[in-house]
Design an enzyme around this catalytic site. Structure first.
Site, PDB file in Angstrom:
ATOM      1  N   LYS A 113      -6.051 -11.533  -1.713  1.00  0.00           N
ATOM      2  CA  LYS A 113      -4.605 -11.939  -2.311  1.00  0.00           C
ATOM      3  C   LYS A 113      -3.566 -11.874  -1.241  1.00  0.00           C
ATOM      4  O   LYS A 113      -2.983 -13.005  -1.182  1.00  0.00           O
ATOM      5  CB  LYS A 113      -4.109 -10.917  -3.354  1.00  0.00           C
ATOM      6  CG  LYS A 113      -5.365 -10.750  -4.569  1.00  0.00           C
ATOM      7  CD  LYS A 113      -4.754  -9.722  -5.697  1.00  0.00           C
ATOM      8  CE  LYS A 113      -4.192  -8.409  -4.969  1.00  0.00           C
ATOM      9  NZ  LYS A 113      -5.928  -7.472  -4.807  1.00  0.00           N
ATOM     10  N   ARG A 151      -0.667  -6.069 -13.810  1.00  0.00           N
ATOM     11  CA  ARG A 151      -2.004  -5.436 -13.533  1.00  0.00           C
ATOM     12  C   ARG A 151      -2.473  -4.955 -14.964  1.00  0.00           C
ATOM     13  O   ARG A 151      -3.483  -4.012 -14.781  1.00  0.00           O
ATOM     14  CB  ARG A 151      -1.721  -4.321 -12.623  1.00  0.00           C
ATOM     15  CG  ARG A 151      -2.457  -4.721 -11.055  1.00  0.00           C
ATOM     16  CD  ARG A 151      -2.039  -3.248 -10.445  1.00  0.00           C
ATOM     17  NE  ARG A 151      -2.909  -3.251  -9.012  1.00  0.00           N
ATOM     18  CZ  ARG A 151      -2.721  -3.464  -7.922  1.00  0.00           C
ATOM     19  NH1 ARG A 151      -1.639  -4.286  -7.656  1.00  0.00           N
ATOM     20  NH2 ARG A 151      -3.269  -3.257  -7.057  1.00  0.00           N
ATOM     21  N   ARG A 154      -9.604  -2.787   6.838  1.00  0.00           N
ATOM     22  CA  ARG A 154      -8.162  -3.476   6.809  1.00  0.00           C
ATOM     23  C   ARG A 154      -7.115  -2.807   7.658  1.00  0.00           C
ATOM     24  O   ARG A 154      -6.987  -1.483   7.683  1.00  0.00           O
ATOM     25  CB  ARG A 154      -7.594  -3.441   5.371  1.00  0.00           C
ATOM     26  CG  ARG A 154      -6.245  -3.844   4.997  1.00  0.00           C
ATOM     27  CD  ARG A 154      -5.784  -4.680   3.798  1.00  0.00           C
ATOM     28  NE  ARG A 154      -5.796  -3.424   2.737  1.00  0.00           N
ATOM     29  CZ  ARG A 154      -6.082  -3.802   1.408  1.00  0.00           C
ATOM     30  NH1 ARG A 154      -5.583  -5.046   1.078  1.00  0.00           N
ATOM     31  NH2 ARG A 154      -5.805  -2.938   0.772  1.00  0.00           N
ATOM     32  N   ARG A 179      -3.716   1.911   5.579  1.00  0.00           N
ATOM     33  CA  ARG A 179      -3.216   2.402   4.622  1.00  0.00           C
ATOM     34  C   ARG A 179      -3.730   3.707   3.992  1.00  0.00           C
ATOM     35  O   ARG A 179      -5.062   3.838   4.162  1.00  0.00           O
ATOM     36  CB  ARG A 179      -3.365   1.282   3.188  1.00  0.00           C
ATOM     37  CG  ARG A 179      -2.115   0.186   3.311  1.00  0.00           C
ATOM     38  CD  ARG A 179      -2.497  -0.963   2.311  1.00  0.00           C
ATOM     39  NE  ARG A 179      -3.058  -0.429   1.075  1.00  0.00           N
ATOM     40  CZ  ARG A 179      -3.125  -1.379   0.017  1.00  0.00           C
ATOM     41  NH1 ARG A 179      -2.783  -2.595   0.165  1.00  0.00           N
ATOM     42  NH2 ARG A 179      -3.319  -0.821  -1.232  1.00  0.00           N
ATOM     43  N   ARG A 215      -9.434   3.055  -7.244  1.00  0.00           N
ATOM     44  CA  ARG A 215      -8.683   1.665  -7.783  1.00  0.00           C
ATOM     45  C   ARG A 215      -9.651   0.680  -8.373  1.00  0.00           C
ATOM     46  O   ARG A 215      -9.255   0.126  -9.191  1.00  0.00           O
ATOM     47  CB  ARG A 215      -8.220   1.322  -6.179  1.00  0.00           C
ATOM     48  CG  ARG A 215      -7.176   1.856  -5.776  1.00  0.00           C
ATOM     49  CD  ARG A 215      -6.963   2.125  -4.283  1.00  0.00           C
ATOM     50  NE  ARG A 215      -6.699   0.708  -3.727  1.00  0.00           N
ATOM     51  CZ  ARG A 215      -6.779   0.249  -2.418  1.00  0.00           C
ATOM     52  NH1 ARG A 215      -7.429   1.183  -1.649  1.00  0.00           N
ATOM     53  NH2 ARG A 215      -6.429  -1.082  -2.047  1.00  0.00           N
TER      54      ARG A 215
END
Ligand code: ADP
Ligand code: ADP
Ligand code: ADP
Length: 214
Positions: A13, A89, A128, A161, A172
């Site tokens: 995204k 969400r 990431r 993160r 998640r």
């Protein structure tokens, strides 16, 4: 352009949204980035949100809806449309968004689901790297910055993160399947839902998006 991007953590995204923003000149509202800014600023909301985010759970609908409403009402960039990344969400968030847009006599043009198998997401999430101030993301292997741990544009440091580890990702993904998959069903019943195969190369995903937009 008024659209939402739905997909699990690591679907792409945040990689695709800036390209859409550049093409259509609309705002890019990434609720995760907005929450992380609150955490960094050590606001009361940020302190509450950090714990929830690190556990892979969702921040309350009330807070998230308030955040999006205030941006849509006041952010000048959003006058030319918006890309919502990470919102809605939950089904109540989707219903509230509909109400908000009805009140403004605006309509969503696209609800795009980035589909990808969970098994591909571990490598994407654990590799990431992000530039916190802009939300730009890189990948240690798939899309490394020119200079290690450094943002190509600003030269500032990149970070990992605190929720980008395998354990938090599992939680998640559980949250995604339980609470966000029903949001895709919500939009599937409308005429604006489209799916994209998000397992392909970023350039191919972008081409699929362009096919939908044109
Ligand atoms: P990712 O990019 O991995 O999909 P995000 O950056 O969008 O994750 O979100 C990070 C965290 O912020 C989520 O795990 C959740 O705790 C919180 N969050 C973001 N958006 C929402 C939302 N719309 N509703 C509730 N919580 C949210
Ligand atoms: P999201 O915002 O949906 O959580 P990101 O756009 O941040 O996902 O992408 C997650 C990670 O995977 C980032 O490190 C990014 O560079 C990388 N990535 C994004 N799209 C692809 C892709 N199509 N193929 C491989 N890696 C990707
Ligand atoms: P392709 O090699 O599929 O043509 P592009 O060159 O169009 O991909 O890349 C589009 C954008 O995505 C560029 O900004 C590039 O830095 C970024 N990118 C390329 N490969 C990846 C990857 N594996 N993960 C995340 N981002 C990537």
């Amino acid at each position: 352009m008024r659209m939402i991007l739905i997909g699990p953590p690591g679907a792409g995204k945040g990689t695709q949204a800036p390209k859409i923003k550049e093409k259509y000149g609309c705002c890019h509202l990434a609720t995760g980035d907005m929450l992380r800014a609150q955490v960094a600023a050590k606001t009361e909301l940020g302190k509450q949100a950090k714990k929830i985010m690190d556990e892979g759970k969702l921040v309350s609908d009330e807070i998230m809806i308030g955040m999006i409403k205030s941006e849509l009402d006041t952010n000048k960039e959003c006058q030319h449309g918006f890309i919502l990344d990470g919102f809605p969400r939950t089904v109540p968030q989707a219903e509230k968004l509909d109400e908000m847009l009805d009140a403004k006599r605006q309509q969503l043009k696209h609800a795009i689901e980035l589909q990808i198998d969970d098994s591909l997401l571990v490598a994407r999430i654990t590799g990431r790297l992000v530039h916190p101030a802009s939300g730009r993301s890189y990948h240690k292997v798939f899309n490394p910055p020119q200079k290690a741990m450094t943002d190509d544009v600003t030269g500032e440091p990149l970070i990992q993160r605190s929720d980008d580890n395998e354990e938090a990702l599992k939680k998640r993904l559980g949250t995604y399947h339980a609470q966000t998959a029903p949001v895709t069903d919500y939009y599937r019943k409308t005429g604006i839902w489209r799916k994209v195969d998000a397992s392909k190369e970023p350039g191919d995903v972008w081409k699929s998006l362009l096919t939908i937009f044109n």
